[in-house]
Write an enzyme that holds these catalytic residues in place. Structure first.
Site, mmCIF file in Angstrom:
data_model
loop_
_atom_site.group_PDB
_atom_site.id
_atom_site.type_symbol
_atom_site.label_atom_id
_atom_site.label_comp_id
_atom_site.label_asym_id
_atom_site.label_seq_id
_atom_site.Cartn_x
_atom_site.Cartn_y
_atom_site.Cartn_z
ATOM 1 N N HIS A 23 -18.431 15.990 3.094
ATOM 2 C CA HIS A 23 -19.276 14.903 2.597
ATOM 3 C C HIS A 23 -20.027 15.333 1.325
ATOM 4 C CE1 HIS A 23 -21.909 11.432 2.612
ATOM 5 N NE2 HIS A 23 -22.948 12.249 2.533
ATOM 6 N N GLU A 75 -26.526 17.506 -2.028
ATOM 7 C CA GLU A 75 -27.549 16.489 -1.703
ATOM 8 C C GLU A 75 -28.918 16.911 -2.259
ATOM 9 O OE1 GLU A 75 -26.814 13.571 -0.405
ATOM 10 O OE2 GLU A 75 -25.247 13.723 1.120
ATOM 11 N N ASN A 99 -28.157 6.857 -2.392
ATOM 12 C CA ASN A 99 -26.691 6.847 -2.306
ATOM 13 C C ASN A 99 -26.028 7.205 -3.627
ATOM 14 O OD1 ASN A 99 -26.261 6.114 0.439
ATOM 15 N ND2 ASN A 99 -27.119 4.127 -0.081
ATOM 16 N N LYS A 102 -31.113 6.831 9.589
ATOM 17 C CA LYS A 102 -29.781 6.223 9.515
ATOM 18 C C LYS A 102 -28.886 6.942 10.511
ATOM 19 C CE LYS A 102 -29.341 4.411 4.839
ATOM 20 N NZ LYS A 102 -28.607 4.542 3.561
ATOM 21 N N GLU A 124 -33.531 -0.089 3.568
ATOM 22 C CA GLU A 124 -32.712 -0.197 2.355
ATOM 23 C C GLU A 124 -32.603 -1.630 1.828
ATOM 24 O OE1 GLU A 124 -29.436 2.625 2.155
ATOM 25 O OE2 GLU A 124 -28.359 1.237 0.867
ATOM 26 N N LYS A 180 -37.297 12.538 0.029
ATOM 27 C CA LYS A 180 -36.642 11.548 0.895
ATOM 28 C C LYS A 180 -37.681 10.770 1.705
ATOM 29 C CE LYS A 180 -33.009 10.206 3.859
ATOM 30 N NZ LYS A 180 -31.660 10.406 4.355
ATOM 31 N N ARG A 226 -34.191 2.388 -1.556
ATOM 32 C CA ARG A 226 -33.509 3.411 -0.751
ATOM 33 C C ARG A 226 -32.044 3.548 -1.165
ATOM 34 N NH1 ARG A 226 -33.859 5.008 5.705
ATOM 35 N NH2 ARG A 226 -32.245 6.614 5.541
ATOM 36 N N ARG A 234 -30.330 0.232 25.456
ATOM 37 C CA ARG A 234 -30.944 -0.509 24.333
ATOM 38 C C ARG A 234 -31.988 0.301 23.567
ATOM 39 N NH1 ARG A 234 -30.932 -4.807 28.208
ATOM 40 N NH2 ARG A 234 -29.017 -5.991 27.938
ATOM 41 N N HIS A 249 -17.633 8.302 -0.746
ATOM 42 C CA HIS A 249 -17.112 7.776 0.531
ATOM 43 C C HIS A 249 -15.640 7.404 0.413
ATOM 44 C CE1 HIS A 249 -21.316 6.522 2.243
ATOM 45 N NE2 HIS A 249 -21.093 7.811 2.319
ATOM 46 N N HIS A 284 -22.501 8.385 -3.674
ATOM 47 C CA HIS A 284 -21.922 8.147 -2.347
ATOM 48 C C HIS A 284 -20.832 7.073 -2.341
ATOM 49 C CE1 HIS A 284 -25.189 10.663 -1.118
ATOM 50 N NE2 HIS A 284 -24.946 10.517 0.167
HETATM 51 P P1 NAD Z 1 -21.269 18.716 9.812
HETATM 52 O O1 NAD Z 1 -22.213 18.101 10.741
HETATM 53 O O2 NAD Z 1 -19.823 18.431 10.005
HETATM 54 O O3 NAD Z 1 -21.497 20.288 9.799
HETATM 55 C C1 NAD Z 1 -20.701 21.081 8.971
HETATM 56 C C2 NAD Z 1 -20.043 22.239 9.751
HETATM 57 O O4 NAD Z 1 -21.005 23.260 9.956
HETATM 58 C C3 NAD Z 1 -19.529 21.870 11.114
HETATM 59 O O5 NAD Z 1 -18.326 22.567 11.358
HETATM 60 C C4 NAD Z 1 -20.621 22.378 12.049
HETATM 61 O O6 NAD Z 1 -20.171 22.630 13.335
HETATM 62 C C5 NAD Z 1 -21.042 23.615 11.333
HETATM 63 N N1 NAD Z 1 -22.401 24.089 11.580
HETATM 64 C C6 NAD Z 1 -23.518 23.327 11.714
HETATM 65 N N2 NAD Z 1 -24.588 24.120 11.760
HETATM 66 C C7 NAD Z 1 -24.156 25.389 11.667
HETATM 67 C C8 NAD Z 1 -24.807 26.647 11.629
HETATM 68 N N3 NAD Z 1 -26.145 26.737 11.624
HETATM 69 N N4 NAD Z 1 -24.055 27.754 11.541
HETATM 70 C C9 NAD Z 1 -22.696 27.665 11.473
HETATM 71 N N5 NAD Z 1 -22.028 26.503 11.467
HETATM 72 C C10 NAD Z 1 -22.762 25.380 11.559
HETATM 73 O O7 NAD Z 1 -21.581 18.282 8.304
HETATM 74 P P2 NAD Z 1 -22.938 18.043 7.511
HETATM 75 O O8 NAD Z 1 -22.624 18.366 6.113
HETATM 76 O O9 NAD Z 1 -24.091 18.693 8.153
HETATM 77 O O10 NAD Z 1 -23.168 16.472 7.647
HETATM 78 C C11 NAD Z 1 -22.273 15.554 7.101
HETATM 79 C C12 NAD Z 1 -22.451 14.235 7.811
HETATM 80 O O11 NAD Z 1 -23.775 13.761 7.595
HETATM 81 C C13 NAD Z 1 -21.510 13.158 7.331
HETATM 82 O O12 NAD Z 1 -20.950 12.509 8.434
HETATM 83 C C14 NAD Z 1 -22.411 12.206 6.576
HETATM 84 O O13 NAD Z 1 -21.969 10.881 6.611
HETATM 85 C C15 NAD Z 1 -23.708 12.377 7.285
HETATM 86 N N6 NAD Z 1 -24.895 12.035 6.479
HETATM 87 C C16 NAD Z 1 -25.794 11.190 7.029
HETATM 88 C C17 NAD Z 1 -26.932 10.877 6.336
HETATM 89 C C18 NAD Z 1 -27.967 10.007 6.966
HETATM 90 O O14 NAD Z 1 -28.917 9.621 6.295
HETATM 91 N N7 NAD Z 1 -27.874 9.727 8.242
HETATM 92 C C19 NAD Z 1 -27.170 11.421 5.068
HETATM 93 C C20 NAD Z 1 -26.213 12.285 4.544
HETATM 94 C C21 NAD Z 1 -25.083 12.590 5.269
HETATM 95 N N1 GLY Z 2 -28.407 9.376 2.623
HETATM 96 C C1 GLY Z 2 -28.812 8.061 2.313
HETATM 97 C C2 GLY Z 2 -30.011 7.553 3.038
HETATM 98 O O1 GLY Z 2 -30.539 8.176 3.907
HETATM 99 O O2 GLY Z 2 -30.469 6.494 2.764
#
Ligand code: NAD
Ligand code: GLY
Length: 358
Positions: free
Chosen positions: A262, A182, A242, A140, A234, A224, A238, A118, A249, A245
């Site tokens: 993404h 982003e 997006n 998030k 949100e 941010k 907030r 939890r 998405h 997005h």
């Molecule tokens: P990812 O986590 O898939 O990483 C991209 C690639 O880079 C992967 O293959 C990973 O293994 C590789 N990698 C990571 N660090 C590395 C490094 N230092 N050197 C070499 N390779 C490396 O993708 P991302 O773009 O980081 O994240 C996308 C995700 O984030 C999506 O799922 C999206 O929905 C999410 N997201 C969440 C929020 C939030 O607020 N929580 C905001 C934006 C995006």
């Molecule tokens: N990436 C959208 C949020 O964090 O709210």
């Protein structure tokens, strides 16, 4: 090193930004509650940074779980491997989870931390530009469902965020560009001065010049943190984060997770938002051209790829988290740095925007 704060009262936390921070264990030690630590990473990042991260937590009993790499593994089945390992290692409610990786690892680890017994604490160590400027900040967390992106999740804030910008040196150029999408988003939302700086410094960012990268990461995190402090769950502003997005998405889900990154989907989505705003008469053509030009200069796609149809996108939009009472809420623009949430617009303009977006 720069330290920013996400101001959330007694749940406030620092964001440390700098070079070689993976070697600075005094930064994270105060944020570990008890002896056990579980580092969650993936098979790509582990050979690069797991050893350093184990050294960072060498004062603790550090366990590890290594997930497969990819957006297509951001689901409940793979999430379960984190719980399996936590239980196998007899981790109790005091365990601190550590997310070492990009946004996929950060979102999954954060969600595992929100659910395990939890709720247990976690630390974000983002290693992609996208995760350093966006996903590691703000709490998030979650996983995808075949019917919709990030549909299963929770708000769960980390104890701290450690951003070692040196990790970007091993990142694929395509992933760097995805992160820049982003970064541009913050300029388009409400920071026109930052947008202009980005227009003038694109090459320096693509070349990973440390000063330019440090500035872009700091300014993005500050923008941010400011939004999250005002609207953590949100309820209002907030949603602006997006921008691009809702469109993006549907491209990610429609094409199959992992096909379009993404950040790439967000880039296409921001151009669609600018074009739709133009069709509504809210922005001039220069605003659309500047939005497209900066993203193209960052080597990002700006058109919807073949493989997804406007009808499919409209259907997928119905399961977006911003849908309220059946209305698809969109983030649109009244200018560069002037984004707004809109739920009242002619449906045919949205359809036309998608049809002309290829
Ligand atoms: P990812 O986590 O898939 O990483 C991209 C690639 O880079 C992967 O293959 C990973 O293994 C590789 N990698 C990571 N660090 C590395 C490094 N230092 N050197 C070499 N390779 C490396 O993708 P991302 O773009 O980081 O994240 C996308 C995700 O984030 C999506 O799922 C999206 O929905 C999410 N997201 C969440 C929020 C939030 O607020 N929580 C905001 C934006 C995006
Ligand atoms: N990436 C959208 C949020 O964090 O709210």
């Amino acid at each position: 090193m720069k330290t920013l704060t996400v101001d959330l009262g007694d749940r406030s936390y620092p964001i440390f930004i700098g070079q070689d921070l993976l070697a600075q264990k005094q930064l994270v030690t105060p944020y570990v509650k008890a002896k056990q630590v579980m580092i969650v990473t993936n098979e790509t990042i582990a050979p690069l940074y797991l050893e350093k991260t184990l050294a960072l937590f060498s004062d603790f009993q550090a366990e590890q779980v290594i997930l497969p790499d990819g957006e297509e593994y951001k689901n409940l089945t793979i999430l379960n491997t984190i719980f399996d390992e936590l239980l196998t290692q007899r981790c109790d409610r005091q365990v601190t989870l550590v997310a070492l990786g990009g946004g996929v690892i950060g979102d999954m680890t954060g969600f595992a931390a929100a659910c395990y017994q939890r709720g247990v604490p976690f630390i974000q160590i983002p290693t992609t530009l996208l995760s350093q400027v966006d996903s590691s900040v703000g709490g998030k967390t979650g996983v995808n469902h075949p019917q919709g992106k990030n549909m299963i999740g929770a708000f769960h804030q980390p104890q701290c965020v450690l951003i070692d910008t040196d990790t970007l040196n091993t990142l694929e150029p395509r992933q760097l560009s995805a992160g820049l999408a982003e970064v541009v988003k913050y300029g388009l939302i409400n920071d026109v001065a930052f947008f202009e700086w980005l227009e003038q410094n694109t090459e320096r960012l693509l070349n990973l010049e440390p000063e330019a990268i440090a500035y872009a990461v700091e300014r993005s995190c500050a923008d941010k943190a400011n939004v999250v402090a005002q609207d953590e769950k949100e309820k209002g502003m907030r949603a602006l984060l997006n921008l691009g997005h809702t469109f993006g998405h549907t491209i990610e889900a429609g094409m199959g997770y992992g096909q379009v990154l993404h950040g790439e989907a967000v880039a296409i989505g921001m151009v669609l938002a600018a074009k739709m705003s133009h069709s509504l008469g809210w922005v001039n053509s220069e605003c659309v051209e500047r939005t497209e030009a900066i993203l193209q200069a960052m080597h990002l796609p700006t058109k919807i790829p073949q493989g997804v149809t406007p009808d499919q996108m409209l259907e997928l939009m119905q399961v977006d988290k911003k849908v309220q009472a059946g209305k698809i809420r969109l983030i649109l623009m009244k200018g560069i740095g002037q984004s707004l949430v809109v739920d009242d617009y002619p449906a045919d303009i949205l359809k036309q925007t998608l049809e002309n977006g290829f």
